[in-house]
Design an enzyme around this catalytic site. Structure first.
Site, PDB file in Angstrom:
ATOM      1  N   HIS A  57      38.297  39.395  39.500  1.00 21.54           N
ATOM      2  CA  HIS A  57      39.387  40.320  39.209  1.00 21.54           C
ATOM      3  C   HIS A  57      38.996  41.282  38.100  1.00 21.54           C
ATOM      4  CE1 HIS A  57      40.050  36.703  36.743  1.00 21.54           C
ATOM      5  NE2 HIS A  57      40.607  37.493  35.848  1.00 21.54           N
ATOM      6  N   ARG A  93      48.574  33.316  29.999  1.00 24.03           N
ATOM      7  CA  ARG A  93      47.775  32.759  31.099  1.00 24.03           C
ATOM      8  C   ARG A  93      47.568  31.268  30.939  1.00 24.03           C
ATOM      9  NH1 ARG A  93      41.702  34.530  32.156  1.00 24.03           N
ATOM     10  NH2 ARG A  93      41.161  32.379  31.571  1.00 24.03           N
ATOM     11  N   ASP A 123      36.935  33.815  36.040  1.00 26.33           N
ATOM     12  CA  ASP A 123      37.280  33.217  34.752  1.00 26.33           C
ATOM     13  C   ASP A 123      36.403  32.022  34.391  1.00 26.33           C
ATOM     14  OD1 ASP A 123      39.348  34.986  34.228  1.00 26.33           O
ATOM     15  OD2 ASP A 123      40.851  33.737  35.216  1.00 26.33           O
ATOM     16  N   HIS A 134      35.082  40.039  36.881  1.00 25.80           N
ATOM     17  CA  HIS A 134      34.676  38.720  36.411  1.00 25.80           C
ATOM     18  C   HIS A 134      35.456  37.624  37.136  1.00 25.80           C
ATOM     19  CE1 HIS A 134      38.259  39.589  34.030  1.00 25.80           C
ATOM     20  NE2 HIS A 134      38.392  38.286  33.817  1.00 25.80           N
TER      21      HIS A 134
END
Length: 289
Positions: free
Chosen positions: A251, A266, A97, A95
């Site tokens: 990623h 994150r 983000d 995917h």
């Protein structure tokens, strides 16, 4: 400071930098250029508080607050990925983000807080390299297309993240994030290079094609981007940091460590509305000129 490439295609380790000490304007620009060149850059043995992590990310743009994941109390712009047997990861799929919004992130910065004894690697893939590996005829065909990116695909009502967030929070997030259109091939706003911009996590269908046509092309592209030649695999160590260019990468969080626990923080940096050079908005065209 030294920059050590990990593969010819993607990934580099930045050495001799202490992110916890703050980042000057000159250093931020150096890191931005390294990011543009290598797509994902890694820093080992860092010591950052959540506030320092947030402030480092804010050097590169406004921050996105995720509608579902729990925030970090000291710095709510960050969110926590805390995965274990009782809360397995939902990121074990390729995917990019937050492509379910009009202005998807330019990048994300992930900080390892607690790691399993082994496993838990993350893999990144270079979407410019994936695009350039396609035939010229197919590249031209794809460049004229747009695709639907849907929050509900990545975060279904009965999914892991939705259940953890609660029905009310998920319903509110779903209402606030209707499907959006992005080009199948995106022109990078800083390098001017083209790369694929569809991902298994959020891309639901290609506009203007019949469902079977769309499904067949997306399935081919989703498989194509996983070729090892486009990838770098990062083995995490305590307090390591990864900073990736979300505009040109995908990623995959390898889910091989359960029932052990893996905790990451994150920060997500907002970007621009994606475009292809053939449909470049006026402001982007003016900036390029």
């Amino acid at each position: 400071m030294q920059i050590r490439p990990l593969t010819p295609t993607i990934g580099a380790v930045v050495e001799g930098v202490d992110l916890g000490q703050g980042v000057s304007a000159d250093l931020a620009e150096t890191l931005r250029q390294a990011l543009l060149k290598h797509q994902v850059i890694f820093f080992e043995d860092q010591r950052m508080t959540p506030v320092q992590h947030r402030d480092f990310a804010a050097r590169f743009g406004a921050l996105h607050t995720h509608p579902l994941y729990p925030g970090v109390p000291e710095a709510p712009e960050l969110f926590i990925l805390d995965n274990h047997a009782g809360n397995p990861t939902d990121n074990d799929a390729w995917h990019t983000d937050v492509t379910f919004i009009e202005t998807p992130p330019m990048g994300s910065i992930l900080y390892a807080r607690s790691l399993p004894p082994n496993g838990g690697d993350t893999i990144w893939a270079n979407m410019r390299a994936a695009y350039e590996a396609l035939s010229p005829t197919f590249r031209q065909f794809l460049s004229e297309l747009d695709a639907v990116h849907d929050f509900a695909r990545g975060f279904p009502q009965r999914g892991i993240v939705a259940n953890a967030a609660g029905a009310e929070k998920h319903a509110r997030a779903l209402a606030e994030h209707p499907p959006v259109l992005h080009p199948v091939v995106r022109t990078h706003p800083e390098t001017g290079e083209d790369g694929l911009f569809v991902n298994f996590g959020f891309t639901e269908r290609i506009k203007g094609l019949r469902r079977k046509e769309s499904d067949a092309i997306l399935a081919m592209l989703f498989e194509h981007v996983t070729k090892p030649e486009f990838q770098v695999r990062w083995r995490w160590s305590d307090n390591a940091v990864a900073f990736w260019d979300n505009r040109v990468t995908q990623h995959y969080a390898v889910n091989d460590y359960l029932p052990a626990r893996r905790v990451m923080n994150r920060a997500t940096i907002l970007g621009e509305r994606p475009y292809h050079r053939s449909r470049m908005p006026a402001e982007a065209r003016a900036a390029a000129e």
